[in-house]
Structures are given as structure tokens and as C-alpha cells.
Design a protein around this motif. Structure first.
Motif, mmCIF file in Angstrom:
data_model
loop_
_atom_site.group_PDB
_atom_site.id
_atom_site.type_symbol
_atom_site.label_atom_id
_atom_site.label_comp_id
_atom_site.label_asym_id
_atom_site.label_seq_id
_atom_site.Cartn_x
_atom_site.Cartn_y
_atom_site.Cartn_z
ATOM 1 N N HIS A 197 -16.643 63.472 64.133
ATOM 2 C CA HIS A 197 -15.500 63.832 64.973
ATOM 3 C C HIS A 197 -15.747 63.333 66.396
ATOM 4 C CE1 HIS A 197 -14.234 66.371 61.629
ATOM 5 N NE2 HIS A 197 -15.467 66.787 61.579
ATOM 6 N N ASP A 198 -15.995 62.045 66.519
ATOM 7 C CA ASP A 198 -16.431 61.443 67.771
ATOM 8 C C ASP A 198 -15.220 61.099 68.637
ATOM 9 O OD1 ASP A 198 -17.489 59.928 69.816
ATOM 10 O OD2 ASP A 198 -18.951 58.932 68.529
ATOM 11 N N MET A 199 -14.959 61.944 69.644
ATOM 12 C CA MET A 199 -13.808 61.730 70.517
ATOM 13 C C MET A 199 -13.964 60.457 71.353
ATOM 14 S SD MET A 199 -11.674 64.191 69.939
ATOM 15 C CE MET A 199 -12.133 63.680 68.280
ATOM 16 N N GLY A 200 -15.180 60.208 71.816
ATOM 17 C CA GLY A 200 -15.406 59.014 72.612
ATOM 18 C C GLY A 200 -15.121 57.749 71.834
ATOM 19 N N ARG A 201 -15.406 57.781 70.556
ATOM 20 C CA ARG A 201 -15.165 56.618 69.695
ATOM 21 C C ARG A 201 -13.669 56.344 69.590
ATOM 22 N NH1 ARG A 201 -19.059 54.472 67.444
ATOM 23 N NH2 ARG A 201 -18.877 52.852 65.867
ATOM 24 N N GLU A 202 -12.904 57.392 69.327
ATOM 25 C CA GLU A 202 -11.442 57.237 69.254
ATOM 26 C C GLU A 202 -10.893 56.676 70.558
ATOM 27 O OE1 GLU A 202 -9.347 60.169 66.112
ATOM 28 O OE2 GLU A 202 -9.319 60.784 68.176
ATOM 29 N N HIS A 203 -11.322 57.280 71.665
ATOM 30 C CA HIS A 203 -10.805 56.876 72.972
ATOM 31 C C HIS A 203 -11.139 55.421 73.267
ATOM 32 C CE1 HIS A 203 -10.985 56.558 77.411
ATOM 33 N NE2 HIS A 203 -9.898 57.299 77.354
ATOM 34 N N ARG A 204 -12.363 55.005 72.961
ATOM 35 C CA ARG A 204 -12.771 53.644 73.290
ATOM 36 C C ARG A 204 -11.992 52.604 72.487
ATOM 37 N NH1 ARG A 204 -18.576 50.478 72.508
ATOM 38 N NH2 ARG A 204 -17.762 48.489 73.288
ATOM 39 N N VAL A 205 -11.841 52.822 71.198
ATOM 40 C CA VAL A 205 -11.193 51.796 70.383
ATOM 41 C C VAL A 205 -9.712 51.681 70.722
ATOM 42 C CG1 VAL A 205 -10.655 53.238 68.366
ATOM 43 C CG2 VAL A 205 -11.051 50.808 68.057
ATOM 44 N N MET A 206 -9.040 52.797 70.982
ATOM 45 C CA MET A 206 -7.624 52.709 71.342
ATOM 46 C C MET A 206 -7.451 52.030 72.700
ATOM 47 S SD MET A 206 -5.598 56.033 69.909
ATOM 48 C CE MET A 206 -6.571 57.230 70.798
ATOM 49 N N SER A 207 -8.352 52.324 73.631
ATOM 50 C CA SER A 207 -8.285 51.662 74.934
ATOM 51 C C SER A 207 -8.476 50.153 74.782
ATOM 52 C CB SER A 207 -9.353 52.235 75.867
ATOM 53 O OG SER A 207 -9.159 53.626 76.074
ATOM 54 N N ALA A 208 -9.383 49.750 73.877
ATOM 55 C CA ALA A 208 -9.665 48.330 73.673
ATOM 56 C C ALA A 208 -8.504 47.606 73.001
ATOM 57 C CB ALA A 208 -10.931 48.166 72.838
ATOM 58 N N LEU A 209 -7.778 48.297 72.130
ATOM 59 C CA LEU A 209 -6.713 47.659 71.373
ATOM 60 C C LEU A 209 -5.392 47.577 72.139
ATOM 61 C CD1 LEU A 209 -7.350 49.163 67.824
ATOM 62 C CD2 LEU A 209 -7.840 46.838 68.604
ATOM 63 N N ALA A 210 -5.320 48.201 73.291
ATOM 64 C CA ALA A 210 -4.089 48.128 74.092
ATOM 65 C C ALA A 210 -3.757 46.668 74.384
ATOM 66 C CB ALA A 210 -4.280 48.901 75.388
ATOM 67 N N GLY A 211 -2.537 46.280 74.103
ATOM 68 C CA GLY A 211 -2.105 44.909 74.358
ATOM 69 C C GLY A 211 -2.315 43.949 73.203
ATOM 70 N N THR A 212 -2.919 44.414 72.102
ATOM 71 C CA THR A 212 -3.075 43.567 70.927
ATOM 72 C C THR A 212 -1.872 43.746 69.999
ATOM 73 O OG1 THR A 212 -4.211 45.194 69.516
ATOM 74 C CG2 THR A 212 -5.566 43.936 71.091
ATOM 75 N N SER A 213 -1.902 43.087 68.843
ATOM 76 C CA SER A 213 -0.823 43.230 67.867
ATOM 77 C C SER A 213 -0.892 44.559 67.116
ATOM 78 C CB SER A 213 -0.883 42.070 66.860
ATOM 79 O OG SER A 213 -2.141 42.044 66.213
ATOM 80 N N VAL A 214 -1.953 45.328 67.342
ATOM 81 C CA VAL A 214 -2.087 46.645 66.710
ATOM 82 C C VAL A 214 -1.568 47.701 67.683
ATOM 83 C CG1 VAL A 214 -3.681 48.312 65.704
ATOM 84 C CG2 VAL A 214 -4.089 45.854 65.407
ATOM 85 N N PRO A 215 -0.478 48.386 67.364
ATOM 86 C CA PRO A 215 0.103 49.348 68.307
ATOM 87 C C PRO A 215 -0.715 50.628 68.390
ATOM 88 C CG PRO A 215 1.327 49.378 66.240
ATOM 89 C CD PRO A 215 0.316 48.270 66.114
ATOM 90 N N VAL A 216 -1.060 51.036 69.610
ATOM 91 C CA VAL A 216 -1.818 52.271 69.857
ATOM 92 C C VAL A 216 -1.243 52.964 71.081
ATOM 93 C CG1 VAL A 216 -3.991 51.541 68.795
ATOM 94 C CG2 VAL A 216 -3.530 50.971 71.191
ATOM 95 N N PRO A 217 -1.406 54.300 71.192
ATOM 96 C CA PRO A 217 -0.965 54.989 72.403
ATOM 97 C C PRO A 217 -1.846 54.612 73.596
ATOM 98 C CG PRO A 217 -1.314 56.519 70.563
ATOM 99 C CD PRO A 217 -1.932 55.219 70.180
ATOM 100 N N ARG A 218 -1.281 54.698 74.783
ATOM 101 C CA ARG A 218 -2.055 54.490 76.004
ATOM 102 C C ARG A 218 -2.972 55.697 76.223
ATOM 103 N NH1 ARG A 218 0.286 54.957 82.148
ATOM 104 N NH2 ARG A 218 -1.701 54.590 83.241
ATOM 105 N N THR A 219 -4.218 55.446 76.527
ATOM 106 C CA THR A 219 -5.157 56.532 76.803
ATOM 107 C C THR A 219 -5.191 56.832 78.297
ATOM 108 O OG1 THR A 219 -6.973 54.928 76.906
ATOM 109 C CG2 THR A 219 -6.603 56.043 74.802
ATOM 110 N N HIS A 220 -5.315 58.112 78.639
ATOM 111 C CA HIS A 220 -5.325 58.531 80.036
ATOM 112 C C HIS A 220 -6.698 59.007 80.504
ATOM 113 C CE1 HIS A 220 -1.018 58.235 80.783
ATOM 114 N NE2 HIS A 220 -0.777 58.892 79.652
ATOM 115 N N LEU A 221 -7.403 59.754 79.664
ATOM 116 C CA LEU A 221 -8.631 60.400 80.135
ATOM 117 C C LEU A 221 -9.510 60.783 78.969
ATOM 118 C CD1 LEU A 221 -9.023 63.100 82.828
ATOM 119 C CD2 LEU A 221 -9.568 63.746 80.472
#
Length: 342
Positions: A67-91
Motif C-alpha cells: 500500500h505504497d502511497m509514495g509509489r502511486e504519487h510518483r508514477v502518476m506525477s511522471a505520467l502527466a502529459g503522456t498518452s496515459v490519462p492520470v489525475p494531476r497530483t497536488h501533494l
């Protein structure tokens, strides 16, 4: 902490956000627990003008790395702007002193999560096929991204990934074992003895399925969610697990994770999705039955972990009383898939 929002103290959350992101919130916070999740807890919070999503681990017994929150946050932040749609991360907050566990905050993306037969029944047969192809297309797009180019080159260790996965989920099973489970150890042994050669490494979601994406009004995939098990490795593990959700759970009474998908609900068969994936990604699927068998094993272990937490009064939500009965079926299906692979 509010009795209505286990795991989320809105006062503490507001204080932390005001300190870290001044001006983000303009009024008193309200919140609700999003139902349907079987793992991490998800809340929608708002100030009357805007809404956000907060994610944190489940209460009580938590398996290491599951249940690694940091892992989720990092990958979604990295995928922003790619062809894979993800929510914008804030904090991202790693301080357990705020909510009792790490958590992150991301934007609220409107859309539908098709997590039940009642919801998918609203779609025409043509819409079901269209949505299915869009779902598999996004997965193929994810798997063909270059991890280095999005800043995820060190996100995992692709070498030896499949062998480690079998060992990892066997250890997760041991950590949640509270009853005898016929044949599950045999399934793990057979998987370990027949590990295929990885044909391509890439970004792995870890739990890709229809009810882990948001679907927009035009049936586009507006956001891929639930990245807690994302890593670098063999992307066909995602393909195998999706097949389990698509066709491996039908005909089970009181099935707590039945989602109203697959051929019995007039969605296209999984082999059509596999063909589409192979054409779009260029990845060879000749060993796909091993990956489906591994998907059954992985879901069996996850379900047993949920059953463990339910039995010890350490989980939140409805339907958990039936999850333990699902495990033997998953094990049997995994063994059958290996028979097909052989």
C-alpha cells in the motif's frame, strides 16, 4: 477523528494543506469515503467550490510494500502529459502524524467507474465493445512508454521480475495466512517452475481493470487510477490479470468483485482484447496463459489478505464477508490456466 470518515481527520488535513499549499482551500472541508475499493482508502473532499481526492492505506494490518502511497504519487506525477490519462497530483505526505499513515492529494476527475452489472447494463453492446477496446489501447500505450523518458528509469528492477513476483506474492500469502487453503502452494510452485522469458520490460500498473479507470461521457478513458502496485517489469502481468477480471470470475455466487464485464455481459471475449493489444503494442503473447495463471494466484493472495483484515475487524466497506470464499475458485482457475499453457 470522525466516526463517519475512518482514517481521515478533516481538521488535521485542512491544517496540513493550508501549511503546504496556501490558498488551495477556500472554505470548510467536507468529505466522503468512496465505496467499492478493496484496498487503499479513497475519499472525496471539498470546500464547496472545488473537490479533491485523498488516498491513504487501509486501517490495521498492512502488508509490507502493498500500500505504497509514495509509489502511486510518483508514477502518476511522471505520467502527466503522456498518452496515459492520470489525475494531476497536488501533494504527498509521508508524515504519519497527520492522518496516521502516509497519504497524497490529487485532483478530482469527473467520470464513471463501471464497477457493477447495473452500471454496465446502461451501455449498448456497441458501447461495451468500444469501451473495451479503449481500455486495452490505454494499457498498450502504457506498456510501450519508455520509462527513462518519463523519469521512471529507476522505478523497479526488470531483470528477474517474474521470479521475484512469484516469491513476493508467496511471502504476502504467508503474512496473511490464517487458514488451510488447498492447492495454493502447489499453484505457486508450478508458477515458479514454469516462469517464461520476458519479451519486453516496461511500466506495469499492477492492477489494471475496468473499475480502476474513470470513463468520461464519450466513453473515453479519462483517468487511470490505483497505481499502488506499479513498477518496472514484465507488462504481460497486467494483461494476464485483466483476463482474470474479464472472464475468470463468472458464475460465482455472492461474488464480491463481479463487475458486470466479459462475454456473459456481451463484452468482447478476452482473446479479442489480446489480439488488439498485440497489434497495438507489438508484444508477443505466446506465453499469455502463464500470465493469466499468475493473475489468478495474485488475486487469490490479495483476496486472502482482505479476508484476513475482515476477519480481524480491520477493514472498511461492504461485501467483505464473501471475499474469503472466492480464494479456492481463483486457485482452481489458476491451475486450469497452467494446464492450458502446458
Amino acid at each position: 477523528m470522525s466516526d463517519d470518515l475512518p482514517g481521515l481527520d478533516l481538521t488535521r488535513l485542512r491544517e496540513h494543506l493550508d501549511a503546504e499549499l496556501p490558498g488551495l482551500i477556500s472554505g470548510p472541508l467536507t468529505g466522503q469515503l468512496v465505496q467499492g475499493g478493496r484496498s487503499n482508502l479513497t475519499y472525496i473532499v471539498g470546500d464547496g467550490a472545488r473537490q479533491w481526492v485523498v488516498r491513504r492505506p487501509p486501517l490495521g494490518h498492512v502488508l509490507a510494500t502493498a500500500h505504497d502511497m509514495g509509489r502511486e504519487h510518483r508514477v502518476m506525477s511522471a505520467l502527466a502529459g503522456t498518452s496515459v490519462p492520470v489525475p494531476r497530483t497536488h501533494l504527498m505526505c509521508q508524515d504519519d502524524g497527520v492522518l496516521g499513515a502516509p497519504f497524497y492529494v490529487m485532483e478530482y476527475v469527473p467520470g464513471t467507474v463501471y464497477r457493477s452489472p447495473e452500471l454496465t447494463a446502461s451501455l449498448t453492446v456497441e458501447q461495451r465493445r468500444d469501451l473495451s477496446l479503449r481500455l486495452i489501447d490505454v494499457l498498450a500505450d502504457l506498456h510501450t512508454l519508455d520509462p527513462e523518458q518519463v523519469g521512471l528509469g529507476d522505478f523497479g528492477r526488470p531483470d528477474g521480475f517474474l521470479e521475484r513476483q512469484v516469491r513476493r506474492w508467496s511471502k504476502q500469502l504467508a503474512a496473511s495466512r490464517s487458514r488451510e487453503l488447498a492447492d495454493i502452494d502447489r499453484l505457486a510452485e508450478l508458477l515458479g517452475a514454469r516462469v517464461p522469458t520476458t519479451r519486453r520490460s516496461g511500466i506495469v500498473h499492477g492492477d489494471y481493470r475496468l473499475d480502476n479507470v474513470l470513463v468520461g461521457e464519450s466513453l473515453e478513458i479519462s483517468a487511470v487510477l490505483d497505481w499502488e502496485m506499479a513498477t518496472l517489469g514484465d507488462p504481460l502481468t497486467d494483461v494476464g490479470l485483466l483476463a482474470v477480471y474479464w472472464e475468470g470470475l463468472d458464475g460465482i455466487e455472492n461474488n464480491p468483485i463481479a463487475k458486470g464485464i466479459g462475454p456473459e455481459y456481451e463484452f468482447p471475449p478476452v482473446r479479442e482484447l489480446w489480439q488488439r493489444y498485440a497489434e497495438r503494442s507489438g508484444i508477443d503473447l505466446s506465453d499469455v496463459e502463464w500470465y493469466r495463471a499468475f493473475g489468478f494466484f495474485k488475486l487469490a493472495v490479495i483476496s486472502e489478505g482482505i479476508h484476513y483484515r475482515y476477519a480481524h475487524g480491520q477493514t472498511v466497506g461492504d461485501g467483505f464477508e464473501h471475499i474469503g470464499a472466492l480464494v479456492p475458485h481463483l486457485v482452481s482457475q489458476g491451475l486450469s490456466a497452467l494446464d492450458e499453457e502446458a
